[in-house]
Design an enzyme around this catalytic site. Structure first.
Site, PDB file in Angstrom:
ATOM      1  N   ARG A 206       0.842  -1.207   0.000  1.00 58.85           N
ATOM      2  CA  ARG A 206       0.000   0.000   0.000  1.00 58.85           C
ATOM      3  C   ARG A 206       0.875   1.254   0.000  1.00 58.85           C
ATOM      4  NH1 ARG A 206      -2.712  -2.971   4.277  1.00 58.85           N
ATOM      5  NH2 ARG A 206      -4.297  -4.251   3.294  1.00 58.85           N
ATOM      6  N   ASP A 247     -15.906  -3.664  -4.667  1.00 58.63           N
ATOM      7  CA  ASP A 247     -15.920  -4.896  -3.868  1.00 58.63           C
ATOM      8  C   ASP A 247     -17.346  -5.425  -3.870  1.00 58.63           C
ATOM      9  OD1 ASP A 247     -13.679  -6.047  -1.663  1.00 58.63           O
ATOM     10  OD2 ASP A 247     -15.735  -6.730  -1.317  1.00 58.63           O
ATOM     11  N   SER A 248     -17.483  -6.726  -3.600  1.00 55.22           N
ATOM     12  CA  SER A 248     -18.832  -7.294  -3.557  1.00 55.22           C
ATOM     13  C   SER A 248     -19.376  -7.319  -2.127  1.00 55.22           C
ATOM     14  CB  SER A 248     -18.823  -8.706  -4.156  1.00 55.22           C
ATOM     15  OG  SER A 248     -17.849  -9.490  -3.506  1.00 55.22           O
ATOM     16  N   ALA A 275     -20.039  -4.269  -6.524  1.00 55.43           N
ATOM     17  CA  ALA A 275     -20.190  -5.002  -7.791  1.00 55.43           C
ATOM     18  C   ALA A 275     -19.194  -6.144  -7.871  1.00 55.43           C
ATOM     19  CB  ALA A 275     -19.942  -4.035  -8.949  1.00 55.43           C
ATOM     20  N   ASP A 297      -6.462  -7.037  -6.482  1.00 58.70           N
ATOM     21  CA  ASP A 297      -6.046  -7.862  -5.329  1.00 58.70           C
ATOM     22  C   ASP A 297      -7.153  -8.860  -4.986  1.00 58.70           C
ATOM     23  OD1 ASP A 297      -4.695  -8.843  -3.130  1.00 58.70           O
ATOM     24  OD2 ASP A 297      -5.302  -7.196  -1.808  1.00 58.70           O
ATOM     25  N   CYS A 337      -2.905 -14.208  -4.269  1.00 58.03           N
ATOM     26  CA  CYS A 337      -2.575 -14.757  -2.947  1.00 58.03           C
ATOM     27  C   CYS A 337      -2.846 -16.264  -2.928  1.00 58.03           C
ATOM     28  CB  CYS A 337      -3.343 -14.049  -1.843  1.00 58.03           C
ATOM     29  SG  CYS A 337      -5.124 -14.190  -2.004  1.00 58.03           S
TER      30      CYS A 337
END
Ligand code: SAH
Length: 393
Positions: A206, A247-248, A275, A297, A337
């Site tokens: 970040r 993000d969902s 979304a 990510d 990841c």
């Protein structure tokens, strides 16, 4: 003390001090869940002390390769103290830190994160479950903290035959916390956040993102799979004019918006989109949008190598779309990841995405998890987070 006898030739891995014994390597022997066993070669030679897990494919996780070592409360105190001492020597720009990172810290199956004055633990294997009280005591003694929240609700518990367990293990109080990361304040809820509450492994990436946004003068920034907006706050700190978090999870986005305000940024510079990322990227392309910097990510698409092929297609798809949405000279911070996708394969996937996107770019950096999530020489499976910074040409 119960013994586990390995099949002939199956001692190699433990001799290399790799801590896992798979079901198929065992000739005979058994024990209760989490019970300490002596693992021996086919000829009876000592190999390791470990925790037996009767339901797991990973039937034994080694605690120690030293025959003279006793697996008792003092053992766990030593291991916890060693892990905490390591963090004290690392450059960690936050009071949110991973204190114990499982196998890499000689404590297979145990994750401990520190958020200010509270600890959050995940007991992910039968051995850690059995020693839970002892480990909790050792953690309080080594850190001087008084509160431990347990988030043993990971899916891996089921593979160990363990039921989920959550709640205060020591101390009590509110589960809503604030940490400082670099120059930023971030909040989390121990009880309802993902994993132990926050993704500490991306901390240094970040900061690099903030720096890159500033250096390249990125104005329009898209943060995909934003969770609570860590990279979005970084982009704003780096001077971006407008940042979109996708993000969902609605609660994660609400927290991302709160983080923008908490850090003193004008809320008009941030937009959140609840979304599916793939859908959002396609719609953005159709609308003719362009971004100067994009973060990808995603969650773990491939937990193991067996899922690698399908996951590779999913990674390729989002990377292709992101590269198409990037303005020339734009930056892509792309991550995986998935333990099942190695750094080399990830590189190939992103290269394939670039071909399909009709794009090329320079790899400015290769990224990994923050140093409080160490990868050790003897346990390569511990390496999971990998990323590339690409400057689109
Ligand atoms: N970058 C974040 C961590 C991302 S974790 C950080 O720095 O903190 C992955 C996130 O992806 C989770 O928040 C999850 O809610 C979200 N997610 C999972 N599948 C998704 C999808 N198909 N579309 C959008 N978001 C998704």
């Amino acid at each position: 003390m119960k013994s586990i006898r390995l099949r002939a030739g199956k001692e190699r891995s433990l001799q290399r001090r790799h801590p896992w014994v798979f079901e198929g390597s065992i000739d005979k022997g058994g024990a209760d869940p989490g019970e300490t066993v002596r693992v021996e070669a086919a000829d009876g030679r000592f190999l390791a002390w470990g925790a037996y897990s009767p339901k797991s494919m990973i039937r034994v996780r080694a605690w120690s390769f030293d025959e003279a070592e006793r697996i008792d409360a003092a053992f766990f105190q030593r291991r916890v103290e060693r892990a905490v001492a390591l963090r004290a020597r690392l450059p960690i720009a936050s009071d949110g830190q991973r204190l114990v990172h499982g196998e890499a810290d000689g404590l297979p199956g145990l994750v401990v994160d520190r958020y200010g004055d509270a600890l959050c633990t995940q007991f992910g294997a039968a051995g850690t479950e059995r020693w839970k009280t002892v480990i909790a005591d050792a953690l309080l003694a080594a850190t001087g903290t008084e509160r431990i929240y347990e988030r043993s609700d990971t899916s891996v518990r089921a593979l160990e035959g363990l039921a989920p367990a959550t709640g205060w293990l020591r101390g009590e109080g509110g589960t809503e916390l604030t940490i400082r990361e670099h120059d930023w304040q971030l909040t989390l809820d121990l009880a309802s956040g993902h994993k132990t509450g926050y993704y500490l492994d991306q901390r240094d990436n970040r900061a690099l993102f903030a720096e890159a946004v500033r250096h390249h003068g990125c104005q329009q920034v898209l943060n995909c799979y934003s969770y609570t907006g860590g990279f979005s706050v970084a982009a704003l700190a780096g001077g971006a004019a407008e940042v979109t978090s996708v993000d969902s999870s609605a609660p994660a986005l609400a927290r991302a918006e709160a983080h923008v305000r908490l850090n003193g940024f004008d809320a008009a510079r941030h937009r959140s989109a609840d979304a599916d990322v793939n859908r959002f990227l396609r719609d953005s392309l159709a609308e003719g949008r362009r971004y100067d910097a994009i973060v990808l990510d995603p969650p773990k698409f491939a937990p193991t190598a067996a899922h690698a092929e399908r996951a590779a297609r999913a990674y390729k798809d989002i990377n292709r779309l992101a590269l198409m949405l990037l303005a020339p000279g734009g930056l892509l911070f792309t991550f995986s990841c998935s333990g099942g996708i190695g750094a080399e394969l990830f590189h190939k996937i992103v290269a394939g995405a670039a071909i399909d996107a009709g794009a090329d770019g320079a790899i400015l950096r290769r990224l990994e998890g923050a140093p409080d999530h160490p990868t050790t020489l003897l346990f390569p499976e511990g390496e999971y987070l990998k990323g590339l910074v690409i400057l689109r040409s």
